[in-house]
Design a protein around this motif. Structure first.
Motif, short mmCIF file in Angstrom:
data_model
loop_
_atom_site.label_atom_id
_atom_site.label_comp_id
_atom_site.label_asym_id
_atom_site.label_seq_id
_atom_site.Cartn_x
_atom_site.Cartn_y
_atom_site.Cartn_z
N ALA A 155 70.38 -26.76 83.12
CA ALA A 155 72.16 -25.99 83.96
C ALA A 155 71.52 -24.27 84.69
O ALA A 155 72.72 -24.10 85.07
CB ALA A 155 73.18 -25.73 82.59
N SER A 156 71.01 -23.70 84.21
CA SER A 156 71.26 -22.09 84.74
C SER A 156 70.20 -22.53 85.77
O SER A 156 70.62 -21.75 87.06
CB SER A 156 70.17 -21.17 83.63
OG SER A 156 70.72 -20.71 82.77
N ARG A 161 71.59 -21.84 91.81
CA ARG A 161 71.28 -22.35 93.10
C ARG A 161 72.81 -22.52 93.85
O ARG A 161 72.59 -22.20 95.26
CB ARG A 161 70.65 -23.79 93.29
CG ARG A 161 69.63 -23.82 93.16
CD ARG A 161 69.01 -25.65 93.33
NE ARG A 161 69.24 -26.52 92.31
CZ ARG A 161 68.87 -26.66 91.75
NH1 ARG A 161 67.41 -26.38 91.34
NH2 ARG A 161 69.14 -27.77 90.20
N ALA A 162 73.47 -22.49 93.14
CA ALA A 162 75.16 -22.39 93.46
C ALA A 162 75.80 -20.77 93.24
O ALA A 162 76.17 -20.31 94.93
CB ALA A 162 76.25 -22.80 92.46
N ARG A 167 75.86 -16.61 98.17
CA ARG A 167 74.83 -15.42 98.78
C ARG A 167 74.66 -15.41 99.90
O ARG A 167 74.99 -14.77 100.40
CB ARG A 167 73.77 -14.87 97.33
CG ARG A 167 73.33 -13.29 97.59
CD ARG A 167 72.43 -12.95 96.76
NE ARG A 167 71.91 -11.57 96.67
CZ ARG A 167 72.67 -10.51 97.38
NH1 ARG A 167 73.83 -10.32 96.38
NH2 ARG A 167 71.72 -9.44 97.35
N TYR A 168 73.77 -16.52 100.32
CA TYR A 168 73.18 -17.01 101.64
C TYR A 168 73.76 -17.52 102.66
O TYR A 168 73.44 -17.53 103.58
CB TYR A 168 71.80 -16.70 100.92
CG TYR A 168 70.70 -15.82 100.47
CD1 TYR A 168 71.07 -14.40 100.81
CD2 TYR A 168 70.49 -15.75 99.37
CE1 TYR A 168 69.89 -13.55 100.74
CE2 TYR A 168 69.52 -15.35 98.76
CZ TYR A 168 69.93 -13.61 99.46
OH TYR A 168 68.71 -12.43 98.94
N SER A 191 67.69 -28.17 96.82
CA SER A 191 66.80 -28.73 94.93
C SER A 191 65.72 -28.14 94.79
O SER A 191 64.70 -27.85 93.90
CB SER A 191 67.08 -30.04 95.24
OG SER A 191 66.50 -30.45 96.04
N GLU A 192 65.16 -27.24 96.04
CA GLU A 192 63.54 -27.10 95.80
C GLU A 192 63.99 -25.68 94.39
O GLU A 192 62.49 -25.40 94.46
CB GLU A 192 62.75 -27.32 96.54
CG GLU A 192 62.64 -28.01 97.51
CD GLU A 192 61.82 -28.22 98.87
OE1 GLU A 192 61.95 -29.08 99.55
OE2 GLU A 192 61.82 -26.85 99.50
#
Length: 650
Positions: A155-156, A161-162, A167-168, A191-192
Motif C-alpha cells: 500500500a505504501s 508511486r502516486a 512530483r516528477y 510499476s517497477e
C-alpha cells in the motif's frame, strides 16, 4: 496567562478516582487536560459499537471544574480487533517483515483500511464534542510518526508511486533526478518503482531521500484528513504534537507547521546526550522557529524520569523549574506534562507523572505546586516574543541526505554539528532562532550554516545575498555539497558556497574517530579535514599536524567565515565569538542562560543558572518570581531562576 496542563488517562483508573484527580488538578492550577489520546478501544470496543459514557463523564467533570479540554481523536493506536480483522493495516519494515500489535502505532500511514476506520471514529467524536463549551483544542492522533513513519508495504509502494508521479510527472524526469544510469537502475514503467527496501548493497540515495519526503508528506496528509473532519463540526483550533528532539527525524516539520493552528511540541531530557540541557534549549528554539517566532505550546514534558532510556535519571531538586522556565524563556506560553497520574500498569508504569506512585506527600508534588505558583506570577509574560538577531539554519532534508549510505564518514552526524553551533552560541550567551534555509534572513545580523549538505539554488542565493547586504555568516564543513536531488555540485567543495566563502576543496579527508588535529591558533579539532585552498579568502587558522599540515582550517572572506573541520567546544566558541562581532551575549561556560522576551512596551529577562556558583547579571527592574526590585545587579543562586521585568530606559 501561561497555561499549566497535563495528559489525563482516566480509562486507566476506576471511576471513584476521577473526582479526586480533578480536585487535585484544581489545587495544582491545572488549566488544560488532554484526554482521549489513546481511547479508541474504550470508545469502540468492537467494530461499529460505540460507547461514550465514560468520556462524557470525564469531559463534563473537567468542564464543571473550570479545566479546559484538549480533546484527542483517539486514533493514535488502533484496538486489537482492527488488526485481527485487517492484518494488512500493520506496518512493514524495510526487510519485508510485519510489525505486530502489542505496542502502539501499529498501523501503516498509507493503509486505506486504517484511514477508513480511523476517520469514522473521528467523525463520531467530532459530532459529539465539537460544540462542547469546555473544548479548547483538538489533538489529532499523538506523536505522529514516532514509531511508524516509514512503512514499506505494498500500500505504501502504491502511494509512493502516486507521490512520485505528482512530483516528477514523467519517468524521464524521475530517472534524471535519481541518477538511475548508475548500476543499471533505469525505470521503464512506473510499476517497477518500489520503496527503498533492504537490498544486497548500498541503495539509491536519491530514492531514499524521496522516500523520506514522501513518508513525511503521507503522515501530514493523514493529519489533514482528520483535521478536515474536525473542522466540519467545530471552530476550535486543531493541532498535533511535534517531536522536536534529538532521536526523532522522520517528519519535515517545516512543511507541517503551516498546517497547524497551534504549534505544539513534546520534549524530554535525553541523558544519552552529552549536554541534555543544551539540547532542550535547541529544541525550544527550533520549535519557536516552526511557530514563526510566535508563542508556542509544550504539549508534553516529564516531571522527573522517563522510562525509555538505558538509565532513566530523576530530576535534581530545582531542575523541574529550570527546565520548564527554559521552555518559557524561549517562547512557550503553555506548559503541559505527560502525565497526570503515574500508571500502575503498562509500558510506561515507571514514567514520572505530576502525581507519583507515592502520592502527594512527596517532594515531587511540592515542586509541581511551586512550579504552578511561579507560572501564575509570570502571567504577564504570555504573548511576548523572544528577541534574537542571530539564526542557525536547520533542514530535515539535509539531515536525511547527509546521513545516507555511502557517505565520507559515518562518524559525522548532521545533528551533532548543528548542536555544536547552537551550543557554542548558547555558551556565548547569544539567543538564536533556529530557522529553515528557506526563511527570510533580512532580520538577522548573523547566521550560522552548520553542515548544510543539501542546499537548493534558491537557498544558496539567499545566503549569498544576505552577506552582500551586510550580514555575517559562518558556514561549517560538509555544506553546499549537493542540490535538491542529492546530486553533487561539481567543480570543488563546498559546492554552492565556493564563491561566497572564497575557498575551494578538491578532496575530503575525514579523520579516524578519536583522533584530533591541532590548529596554529591553539584550537583542537577532529572528525574531518579537507584539502582546501583559498581563492579570495584570508586564512585564520591552519592545521599544524594531521594528514594536511599547513592546509587552511578556518578562513574568512569578508563577512563570510568557513570552518573546514569539527572544532572542539572551546575552539568553536572562539571562532563564533570572532565571527559574530563585539559586544554580544553573556559569555559563560554554558551553565547560565540569559534570554529576553519582549512585548510592545515591556521586556522580560530570564536568567537561568544551571551551575553550582552564584552569578551576577546587570539588569534593573522587578523580579517577577520574588517580587523584589533589582537595582543594576541581579544575583542568581546556584540552580536558581530569575525573571526580571526590565525598567524602560529613558
Amino acid at each position: 496567562m501561561i497555561t499549566l496542563g497535563c495528559d489525563y488517562n482516566p480509562e486507566q483508573w476506576p471511576a471513584e478516582v476521577w473526582a479526586e484527580d480533578v480536585a487535585l488538578m484544581k489545587s495544582a492550577g491545572i488549566g488544560l487536560a488532554a484526554v482521549n489520546i489513546f481511547g479508541w478501544s474504550d470508545l469502540e470496543p468492537r467494530a461499529g459499537e460505540y460507547d461514550f459514557d465514560r468520556l462524557d463523564h470525564i469531559v463534563d467533570l473537567l468542564h464543571r471544574n473550570g479545566i479546559r479540554i484538549n480533546l484527542g481523536t483517539a486514533t493514535a493506536s488502533p484496538p486489537p480487533w482492527l488488526a485481527a480483522r485487517h492484518p494488512e493495516i500493520l506496518p512493514m519494515a524495510a526487510d519485508g517483515t510485519r510489525r505486530y500489535p502489542g505496542g502502539r502505532q501499529a498501523w501503516c500511514p498509507s493503509s486505506p483500511v486504517f484511514r477508513e476506520h480511523a476517520l469514522a471514529l473521528v467523525e463520531r467524536v467530532a459530532e459529539r464534542y465539537g460544540q462542547h463549551p469546555g473544548l479548547a483544542l483538538w489533538h489529532v492522533s499523538n506523536e505522529l510518526g514516532c514509531h511508524n513513519a516509514l512503512c514499506y508495504c505494498d500500500a505504501s509502494a502504491e502511494r509512493f508511486r502516486a507521490w512520485l508521479t505528482e512530483r516528477y510527472e514523467t519517468l524521464d524526469a524521475l530517472n534524471a533526478a535519481w541518477g538511475t544510469s548508475f548500476w543499471s537502475q533505469r525505470y521503464g514503467e512506473w510499476s517497477e518503482v518500489l520503496p527503498p527496501r533492504t537490498a544486497l548493497s548500498l541503495r539509491n540515495p536519491a530514492q531514499m531521500l524521496d522516500f523520506h519526503r514522501f513518508s513525511s508528506d503521507e503522515l501530514l496528509g493523514y493529519y489533514e484528513a482528520e483535521a478536515a473532519v474536525l473542522r466540519r463540526h467545530s471552530s476550535v483550533p486543531v493541532t498535533t504534537n511535534f517531536m522536536v528532539t534529538a532521536h526523532i527525524r522522520n517528519q519535515d516539520y517545516w512543511r507541517w507547521a503551516p498546517r497547524m493552528d497551534v504549534i505544539a511540541n513534546d520534549h524530554y531530557l535525553d541523558h544519552r546526550l552529552g549536554q541534555p540541557a543544551a539540547e532542550l534549549s535547541f529544541a525550544a528554539d527550533l520549535t519557536r522557529g516552526l511557530a514563526g517566532g510566535r508563542p508556542w505550546m509544550l504539549m508534553e514534558q516529564s516531571v522527573g524520569a522517563v522510562n525509555w532510556q538505558p538509565v532513566n535519571l530523576a530530576k535534581e531538586p530545582g531542575q523541574l523549574l529550570r527546565n520548564t522556565l527554559t521552555h518559557v524563556a524561549r517562547g512557550a506560553d503553555a506548559i503541559c506534562f505527560f502525565q497526570w497520574r503515574a500508571s500502575a500498569q503498562g509500558s510506561e508504569k515507571f514514567h514520572s507523572a505530576l502525581v507519583p506512585h507515592a502520592g502527594t506527600d512527596t517532594e515531587q508534588w511540592r515542586e509541581v505546586l511551586e512550579l504552578s505558583s511561579v507560572l501564575t506570577r509570570l502571567a504577564e509574560v504570555a504573548g511576548s516574543t523572544v528577541q534574537a538577531d542571530t539564526a542557525v539554519l536547520f533542514s530535515w532534508e539535509s539531515w536525511w541526505a547527509a546521513e545516507q549510505e555511502g557517505r565520507p564518514s559515518t562518524a559525522v552526524n548532521y545533528l551533532d554539528q548543528v548542536h555544536a553551533a547552537h551550543f557554542g552560541l548558547r555558551e556565548l550567551g547569544v539567543t538564536a532562532d533556529v530557522i529553515s534555509p528557506d526563511s527570510d534572513l533580512s532580520r538577522y545580523r548573523f547566521v550560522v550554516v552548520p553542515c548544510l549538505y543539501l542546499v537548493t539554488d534558491e537557498q544558496a542565493k539567499a545566503i549569498t545575498e544576505f552577506v552582500a547586504g551586510g550580514g555575517r555568516v559562518l558556514v561549517t564543513f560538509f555544506s553546499g555539497i549537493a542540490d535538491r536531488d542529492d546530486r553533487i555540485r561539481l567543480g570543488g567543495y563546498p559546492g554552492a558556497f565556493r564563491e561566497l566563502l572564497g575557498v575551494t576543496a578538491e578532496e575530503f579527508a575525514p579523520l579516524v574517530p578519536g583522533t584530533t588535529v591541532t590548529l596554529d591558533n591553539g584550537g583542537k579539532a577532529g572528525l574531518w579535514t579537507e584539502r582546501l585552498r583559498t581563492t579570495t579568502a584570508e586564512v585564520i587558522a591552519r592545521y599544524v599536524d594531521g594528514p594536511l599540515p599547513g592546509t587552511p582550517a578556518i578562513t574568512r572572506n569578508g563577512n563570510a567565515w568557513y570552518v573546514a573541520t569539527a572544532l572542539d567546544p572551546e575552539a568553536m566558541r572562539s571562532v563564533l565569538r570572532a565571527a559574530i562581532g563585539p559586544d554580544q551575549g553573556f559569555e559563560n561556560d554554558g551553565s547560565v542562560e540569559v534570554v529576553r522576551r519582549a512585548s510592545e512596551d515591556r521586556t522580560y529577562v530570564f536568567v537561568i543558572n544551571h551551575g553550582t556558583r552564584e552569578i551576577e547579571y546587570a539588569v534593573t527592574g522587578c523580579d517577577l518570581i520574588s517580587g523584589e526590585m533589582v537595582r543594576g545587579r541581579l544575583r542568581v543562586p546556584p540552580g536558581g531562576v530569575r525573571v526580571v521585568r526590565e525598567e524602560a530606559r529613558p
